[in-house]
Design a protein around this motif. Structure first.
Motif, PDB file in Angstrom:
ATOM      1  N   ASN A  95       0.826  -1.194   0.000  1.00 47.31           N
ATOM      2  CA  ASN A  95       0.000   0.000   0.000  1.00 47.31           C
ATOM      3  C   ASN A  95       0.867   1.253   0.000  1.00 47.31           C
ATOM      4  OD1 ASN A  95      -2.491   1.095  -0.035  1.00 47.31           O
ATOM      5  ND2 ASN A  95      -2.720   1.163   2.194  1.00 47.31           N
ATOM      6  N   THR A 120     -15.604   1.870  -5.872  1.00 46.01           N
ATOM      7  CA  THR A 120     -14.625   1.582  -4.810  1.00 46.01           C
ATOM      8  C   THR A 120     -15.318   0.939  -3.608  1.00 46.01           C
ATOM      9  OG1 THR A 120     -13.394   3.515  -5.543  1.00 46.01           O
ATOM     10  CG2 THR A 120     -12.768   2.620  -3.418  1.00 46.01           C
ATOM     11  N   GLU A 123     -16.332  -2.637  -4.374  1.00 50.41           N
ATOM     12  CA  GLU A 123     -15.190  -3.546  -4.375  1.00 50.41           C
ATOM     13  C   GLU A 123     -14.756  -3.877  -2.950  1.00 50.41           C
ATOM     14  OE1 GLU A 123     -11.308  -2.852  -6.752  1.00 50.41           O
ATOM     15  OE2 GLU A 123     -13.049  -2.878  -8.082  1.00 50.41           O
ATOM     16  N   ILE A 124     -14.703  -2.870  -2.084  1.00 49.04           N
ATOM     17  CA  ILE A 124     -14.305  -3.119  -0.692  1.00 49.04           C
ATOM     18  C   ILE A 124     -15.344  -4.003  -0.011  1.00 49.04           C
ATOM     19  CG2 ILE A 124     -13.799  -2.049   1.555  1.00 49.04           C
ATOM     20  CD1 ILE A 124     -12.609   0.328   0.013  1.00 49.04           C
ATOM     21  N   ILE A 151      -8.731   6.987  -6.391  1.00 51.24           N
ATOM     22  CA  ILE A 151      -9.176   5.688  -5.853  1.00 51.24           C
ATOM     23  C   ILE A 151      -8.300   5.305  -4.664  1.00 51.24           C
ATOM     24  CG2 ILE A 151      -9.299   3.182  -6.329  1.00 51.24           C
ATOM     25  CD1 ILE A 151     -10.233   3.819  -9.124  1.00 51.24           C
ATOM     26  N   SER A 152      -6.960   5.498  -4.788  1.00 56.48           N
ATOM     27  CA  SER A 152      -6.044   5.191  -3.678  1.00 56.48           C
ATOM     28  C   SER A 152      -6.430   5.967  -2.423  1.00 56.48           C
ATOM     29  CB  SER A 152      -4.601   5.590  -4.012  1.00 56.48           C
ATOM     30  OG  SER A 152      -4.112   4.842  -5.051  1.00 56.48           O
ATOM     31  N   THR A 155      -9.765   4.641  -1.040  1.00 54.05           N
ATOM     32  CA  THR A 155      -9.532   3.313  -0.455  1.00 54.05           C
ATOM     33  C   THR A 155      -8.827   3.451   0.886  1.00 54.05           C
ATOM     34  OG1 THR A 155      -9.271   2.442  -2.682  1.00 54.05           O
ATOM     35  CG2 THR A 155      -8.495   1.037  -0.907  1.00 54.05           C
ATOM     36  N   ASN A 156      -7.856   4.354   0.931  1.00 50.14           N
ATOM     37  CA  ASN A 156      -7.116   4.577   2.168  1.00 50.14           C
ATOM     38  C   ASN A 156      -8.022   5.059   3.310  1.00 50.14           C
ATOM     39  OD1 ASN A 156      -4.771   6.776   3.520  1.00 50.14           O
ATOM     40  ND2 ASN A 156      -4.513   4.582   3.476  1.00 50.14           N
ATOM     41  N   ILE A 158     -11.307   4.691   3.570  1.00 53.03           N
ATOM     42  CA  ILE A 158     -12.274   3.648   3.958  1.00 53.03           C
ATOM     43  C   ILE A 158     -11.558   2.532   4.738  1.00 53.03           C
ATOM     44  CG2 ILE A 158     -13.980   1.968   3.122  1.00 53.03           C
ATOM     45  CD1 ILE A 158     -14.383   3.851   0.668  1.00 53.03           C
ATOM     46  N   SER A 159     -10.336   2.163   4.302  1.00 58.32           N
ATOM     47  CA  SER A 159      -9.576   1.133   5.035  1.00 58.32           C
ATOM     48  C   SER A 159      -9.295   1.585   6.464  1.00 58.32           C
ATOM     49  CB  SER A 159      -8.223   0.855   4.381  1.00 58.32           C
ATOM     50  OG  SER A 159      -8.363   0.584   3.049  1.00 58.32           O
ATOM     51  N   SER A 226      -2.062  10.580   1.009  1.00 57.24           N
ATOM     52  CA  SER A 226      -3.386  10.978   0.520  1.00 57.24           C
ATOM     53  C   SER A 226      -3.465  12.496   0.429  1.00 57.24           C
ATOM     54  CB  SER A 226      -4.484  10.474   1.447  1.00 57.24           C
ATOM     55  OG  SER A 226      -4.478   9.065   1.474  1.00 57.24           O
TER      56      SER A 226
END
Ligand code: ADP
Length: 255
Positions: A95, A120, A123-124, A151-152, A155-156, A158-159, A226
């Motif tokens: 990551n 996104t 997918e998650i 998207i990165s 995703t970051n 949400i992760s 980010s």
């Protein structure tokens, strides 16, 4: 090349003089790229034996179901925990290297941000069962941005919402138009942040030190990168949070 200084102009607005320094950072950038490639490559290579190890443990566990050897069962359980830890660490490295290279080159195109966020989240949701990720969207909103990099970032965020909130909690993702900007928010019901930490979360290598976070793997670099990506798009990124009362991370981009 990075230049710092002051330009001077004549009456016709023609530049006549530049006082300052010009620094060639090509080498620095190349170094960064090489280091990054190396981390990405090593992490990727480590995944293959680890995947085999995981499969071997799973097979052994199936066999063990028919025996009642407590020692072996315990040993397998411990091996499994270590494999999981290592998988998390390697995913973290991957990551980081992905985000590091993402910040170096921004490639802008027009695309629908609402649709991208929806994809996104979908997918998650396919890979996660621990949390419910809800998404509220508007029809379409076009931005001129680097789709993969945004998207990165999404995703970051949400992760992190998943990582720093207990299992079974809801993560709410929203996409809305506010004035000339589109704003994306990721709200969690997690541990939140103390006032003194709120201003530091976007700093490189910053991680909250607490009994809650100690066992959560991370490098303190995701939010820093980010922020770099969003700033390179002339956007904003910020957080509103209260200790023990969840956090909402936002970013906005010009439409
Ligand atoms: P990492 O998660 O790998 O440590 P990040 O840069 O993504 O790195 O986050 C930096 C730190 O900010 C985290 O270590 C954590 O302490 C805090 N943090 C990030 N997201 C959240 C969140 N949703 N809730 C609470 N704390 C968070």
């Amino acid at each position: 090349v990075r230049a710092k200084g002051q330009a001077y102009f004549d009456q016709n607005d023609e530049p006549v003089r530049f006082v300052g320094s010009v620094l060639d950072i090509t080498e620095q950038k190349e170094d960064e790229l090489r280091k990054n490639d190396f981390i990405g490559m090593v992490s990727h290579e480590l995944k293959t034996p680890l995947t085999s190890l995981k499969a071997i443990i799973q097979m052994a566990n199936l066999k063990l179901k028919n025996t009642d050897d407590a020692f072996l069962a315990g040993a397998m359980e411990k091996a499994n925990v270590q494999v999981k830890r290592m998988t998390n660490m390697i995913n973290g490295f991957l990551n980081v290297s992905r985000l590091e290279s993402a910040k170096l080159q921004i490639d802008k195109h027009k695309f629908d941000l609402a649709e991208m966020i929806e994809e996104t989240v979908k997918e998650i949701n396919l890979t996660i069962t621990s949390h419910a990720i809800e998404f509220e969207r508007i029809n379409t909103v076009f931005v001129n941005a680097d789709r993969d990099k945004i998207i990165s970032v999404a995703t970051n965020l949400i992760s992190n919402a998943i990582k720093y909130s207990p299992k079974g909690k809801v993560v709410e993702v929203k996409c809305e138009v506010i004035g000339d900007n589109v704003q994306v928010s990721v709200k969690d019901e997690g541990m939140g942040l103390k006032p003194q930490d709120v201003s530091k979360v976007f700093d490189r290598y910053f991680r909250v030190e607490s009994n809650h976070t100690r066992h959560i793997a991370g490098f303190g670099i995701g939010l820093y990168l980010s922020a770099e990506i969003i700033h390179r798009h002339d956007g904003k990124i910020w957080v509103e949070s209260e200790s023990d009362n969840g956090s909402t991370f936002y970013f906005s981009l010009p439409i």
